[in-house]
Scaffold this motif. Structure first.
Motif, PDB file in Angstrom:
ATOM      1  N   PHE A 189      -7.393  40.742  -5.606  1.00  9.71           N
ATOM      2  CA  PHE A 189      -8.288  39.708  -6.117  1.00  9.71           C
ATOM      3  C   PHE A 189      -7.971  38.333  -5.526  1.00  9.71           C
ATOM      4  N   ALA A 190      -6.677  38.040  -5.331  1.00 12.95           N
ATOM      5  CA  ALA A 190      -6.311  36.749  -4.753  1.00 12.95           C
ATOM      6  C   ALA A 190      -6.844  36.626  -3.330  1.00 12.95           C
ATOM      7  N   CYS A 191      -6.701  37.689  -2.550  1.00 12.71           N
ATOM      8  CA  CYS A 191      -7.204  37.685  -1.177  1.00 12.71           C
ATOM      9  C   CYS A 191      -8.734  37.596  -1.168  1.00 12.71           C
ATOM     10  N   TYR A 192      -9.384  38.351  -2.048  1.00 12.55           N
ATOM     11  CA  TYR A 192     -10.852  38.332  -2.105  1.00 12.55           C
ATOM     12  C   TYR A 192     -11.374  36.929  -2.395  1.00 12.55           C
ATOM     13  N   GLU A 193     -10.827  36.278  -3.402  1.00 15.80           N
ATOM     14  CA  GLU A 193     -11.303  34.950  -3.780  1.00 15.80           C
ATOM     15  C   GLU A 193     -11.081  33.936  -2.658  1.00 15.80           C
ATOM     16  N   ARG A 194      -9.915  34.007  -2.014  1.00 11.38           N
ATOM     17  CA  ARG A 194      -9.592  33.045  -0.965  1.00 11.38           C
ATOM     18  C   ARG A 194     -10.493  33.233   0.262  1.00 11.38           C
ATOM     19  N   VAL A 195     -10.646  34.484   0.717  1.00 11.56           N
ATOM     20  CA  VAL A 195     -11.466  34.753   1.908  1.00 11.56           C
ATOM     21  C   VAL A 195     -12.936  34.487   1.613  1.00 11.56           C
ATOM     22  N   LYS A 196     -13.403  34.886   0.413  1.00 10.31           N
ATOM     23  CA  LYS A 196     -14.808  34.657   0.050  1.00 10.31           C
ATOM     24  C   LYS A 196     -15.131  33.167   0.063  1.00 10.31           C
ATOM     25  N   ARG A 197     -14.240  32.360  -0.509  1.00  9.35           N
ATOM     26  CA  ARG A 197     -14.498  30.922  -0.567  1.00  9.35           C
ATOM     27  C   ARG A 197     -14.516  30.308   0.835  1.00  9.35           C
ATOM     28  N   SER A 198     -13.567  30.712   1.674  1.00  6.63           N
ATOM     29  CA  SER A 198     -13.490  30.154   3.029  1.00  6.63           C
ATOM     30  C   SER A 198     -14.725  30.532   3.850  1.00  6.63           C
ATOM     31  N   LEU A 199     -15.116  31.816   3.789  1.00 10.38           N
ATOM     32  CA  LEU A 199     -16.269  32.255   4.567  1.00 10.38           C
ATOM     33  C   LEU A 199     -17.574  31.682   4.021  1.00 10.38           C
ATOM     34  N   SER A 200     -17.675  31.567   2.693  1.00  8.89           N
ATOM     35  CA  SER A 200     -18.894  31.006   2.095  1.00  8.89           C
ATOM     36  C   SER A 200     -19.078  29.550   2.516  1.00  8.89           C
ATOM     37  N   ASP A 201     -17.973  28.821   2.634  1.00  9.88           N
ATOM     38  CA  ASP A 201     -18.064  27.432   3.094  1.00  9.88           C
ATOM     39  C   ASP A 201     -18.616  27.356   4.514  1.00  9.88           C
ATOM     40  N   ILE A 202     -18.243  28.327   5.338  1.00  7.28           N
ATOM     41  CA  ILE A 202     -18.687  28.336   6.729  1.00  7.28           C
ATOM     42  C   ILE A 202     -20.123  28.847   6.853  1.00  7.28           C
ATOM     43  N   ILE A 203     -20.405  29.987   6.202  1.00  8.54           N
ATOM     44  CA  ILE A 203     -21.697  30.652   6.385  1.00  8.54           C
ATOM     45  C   ILE A 203     -22.807  30.000   5.568  1.00  8.54           C
ATOM     46  N   GLN A 204     -22.520  29.670   4.304  1.00 12.15           N
ATOM     47  CA  GLN A 204     -23.566  29.235   3.379  1.00 12.15           C
ATOM     48  C   GLN A 204     -23.303  27.837   2.829  1.00 12.15           C
ATOM     49  N   ASN A 205     -22.408  27.110   3.464  1.00  8.60           N
ATOM     50  CA  ASN A 205     -22.097  25.744   3.017  1.00  8.60           C
ATOM     51  C   ASN A 205     -21.675  25.702   1.546  1.00  8.60           C
ATOM     52  N   GLY A 206     -20.828  26.661   1.163  1.00 12.12           N
ATOM     53  CA  GLY A 206     -20.318  26.711  -0.205  1.00 12.12           C
ATOM     54  C   GLY A 206     -21.131  27.565  -1.152  1.00 12.12           C
ATOM     55  N   GLY A 207     -22.335  27.994  -0.736  1.00  8.57           N
ATOM     56  CA  GLY A 207     -23.160  28.842  -1.601  1.00  8.57           C
ATOM     57  C   GLY A 207     -22.723  30.295  -1.539  1.00  8.57           C
ATOM     58  N   ASN A 208     -23.411  31.161  -2.302  1.00 10.60           N
ATOM     59  CA  ASN A 208     -23.062  32.579  -2.340  1.00 10.60           C
ATOM     60  C   ASN A 208     -23.592  33.280  -1.099  1.00 10.60           C
ATOM     61  N   SER A 209     -22.707  33.930  -0.353  1.00 14.44           N
ATOM     62  CA  SER A 209     -23.077  34.634   0.864  1.00 14.44           C
ATOM     63  C   SER A 209     -22.706  36.101   0.728  1.00 14.44           C
ATOM     64  N   HIS A 210     -23.686  37.011   0.894  1.00 16.16           N
ATOM     65  CA  HIS A 210     -23.410  38.441   0.796  1.00 16.16           C
ATOM     66  C   HIS A 210     -22.492  38.894   1.928  1.00 16.16           C
ATOM     67  N   ILE A 211     -22.635  38.274   3.099  1.00 19.38           N
ATOM     68  CA  ILE A 211     -21.757  38.612   4.219  1.00 19.38           C
ATOM     69  C   ILE A 211     -20.317  38.243   3.863  1.00 19.38           C
ATOM     70  N   ALA A 212     -20.137  37.050   3.306  1.00 16.99           N
ATOM     71  CA  ALA A 212     -18.794  36.610   2.907  1.00 16.99           C
ATOM     72  C   ALA A 212     -18.208  37.535   1.843  1.00 16.99           C
ATOM     73  N   ASN A 213     -19.029  37.948   0.868  1.00 20.27           N
ATOM     74  CA  ASN A 213     -18.559  38.845  -0.188  1.00 20.27           C
ATOM     75  C   ASN A 213     -18.093  40.180   0.378  1.00 20.27           C
ATOM     76  N   GLY A 214     -18.908  40.745   1.297  1.00 20.96           N
ATOM     77  CA  GLY A 214     -18.568  42.039   1.883  1.00 20.96           C
ATOM     78  C   GLY A 214     -17.321  41.975   2.750  1.00 20.96           C
ATOM     79  N   VAL A 215     -17.223  40.943   3.589  1.00 19.96           N
ATOM     80  CA  VAL A 215     -16.057  40.801   4.461  1.00 19.96           C
ATOM     81  C   VAL A 215     -14.792  40.552   3.632  1.00 19.96           C
TER      82      VAL A 215
END
Length: 356
Positions: free
Chosen positions: A116-142
């Motif tokens: 869960f710690a890894c999921y939250e950290r990677v999701k937040r970092s990728l969402s900032d890049i892909i969706q400018n902080g919004g919810n990104s399905h790509i970020a969630n899956g990765v």
């Protein structure tokens, strides 16, 4: 259209945050307390969620392992989950469905803390890049896929021991006997023989799992508040769908973990041990055809639906509870600092207003 909707949601969230700053008593959303929960919070919440996820539904997991047997003993052929549990308890004892639970609990805590710690950290970092902080399905899956690599590295040896102890007529007297016997006969590598298959199964499993969970949350809980019902429903839907589509890989993983002797003899694998995903796929197909890849699918779905619902609801609760505790502690510190500052200013004002 999607961008416009997200802009409206972002505007609403900003107005809600501003109103909570004006009225400190109105702070119910865990994601709006500090900007992000701490790493310790994610790990603590994840560890508790993982242990409860695996323990509450463990008897059904034991049934699933047995129902995935390719060459089951006639005494261990079951028509359904409930009938299997009845027979196991009646013929082997009340505690038999819980055999192997101790190693599962030992592995689930640290595995899910990292997960869960890894999921939250990677999701937040990728969402900032892909969706400018919004919810990104790509970020969630990765993020779910990356977290799985860490989770399985810790959990795979526990899975091997657990499944060998769950099998009908398991030859091991207990946890330590299983560890020593497997190490002596098959080497330490036996505990990671199914790791590549486990990753091959769990990466798509977690990708489907997290995308389904986040998508269902968007429908049921768009404000992302702490709502137990939405977490339970979203978790159950995510668990059922991901379990169904990855059952063939789970059958192969079970065969690699258990090294089922009857199945190996029937397939011509008399000496040595079965290894490799391609070899395992061929063995499963040779023994049972296409239907063999879906052995135990009912038990797997029945196990995963409540397990995933429990995991998400417990995780979100502890995340909410721990983050709120941190927020309240921070508020108390700020109030104390303001109080001390006010006390220090009062003597100066009195000195300035007195007679000269």
């Amino acid at each position: 259209m999607e961008l416009r909707t997200e802009a409206v949601v972002a505007t609403l969230e900003m107005s809600e945050i501003k109103s909570r700053e004006d009225d400190p008593s109105e702070s119910n959303e865990y994601e709006c307390l500090p900007p992000h929960a701490s790493l310790t919070t994610h790990m603590t919440a994840g560890a508790v969620a993982g242990i409860l996820e695996h323990t509450v539904m463990y008897p059904v997991d034991s049934v699933k392992t047995r129902m995935q047997s390719l060459q089951p003993d006639p005494k261990a052929q079951y028509r359904g989950v409930y009938e299997a549990l009845q027979r196991i308890v009646r013929t082997e004892g009340v505690l038999r469905p819980l055999r192997g639970l101790n190693i599962t609990m030992l592995g689930a805590g640290p595995a899910h803390a990292l997960y869960f710690a890894c999921y939250e950290r990677v999701k937040r970092s990728l969402s900032d890049i892909i969706q400018n902080g919004g919810n990104s399905h790509i970020a969630n899956g990765v993020a779910g896929s990356v977290a799985t690599v860490l989770h399985d590295a810790v959990m795979n040896p526990a899975e091997v021991i657990k499944q060998r102890m769950q099998m009908f007529n398991s030859p091991y007297r207990g946890l330590w006997d299983c560890i020593v016997t497997v190490t002596r006969r098959e080497g330490v590598a036996a505990f990671y023989r199914s790791y590549s298959t486990q990753l091959t199964m769990n990466i798509p499993f977690q990708a489907v799992h997290f995308i389904t969970y986040e998508q269902t949350q968007e429908r049921l809980n768009p404000e992302r508040r702490y709502r137990p019902t939405s977490h339970i429903v979203s978790g159950a839907a995510a668990g059922a769908l991901s379990a169904a589509v990855t059952t063939p890989l789970d059958v192969c993983k079970t065969l690699l973990n258990t090294q089922e002797h009857g199945a190996l003899r029937s397939s011509g694998q008399v000496g040595g041990h079965l290894s490799g995903m391609a070899n395992t796929f061929r063995t499963v197909y040779r023994l049972g055809g296409a239907p063999a890849f879906f052995k135990g699918v009912q038990a797997r779905i029945i196990y995963q639906m409540p397990s995933t619902a429990i995991a998400w609801s417990v995780y979100e609760f502890f995340k909410y509870f721990l983050t709120r505790q941190q927020h309240e502690h921070l508020q108390q510190q700020q109030q104390q600092q303001r109080g001390h500052g006010h006390q220090h200013r009062e003597p100066k004002q009195e000195a300035g207003s007195g007679p000269t």
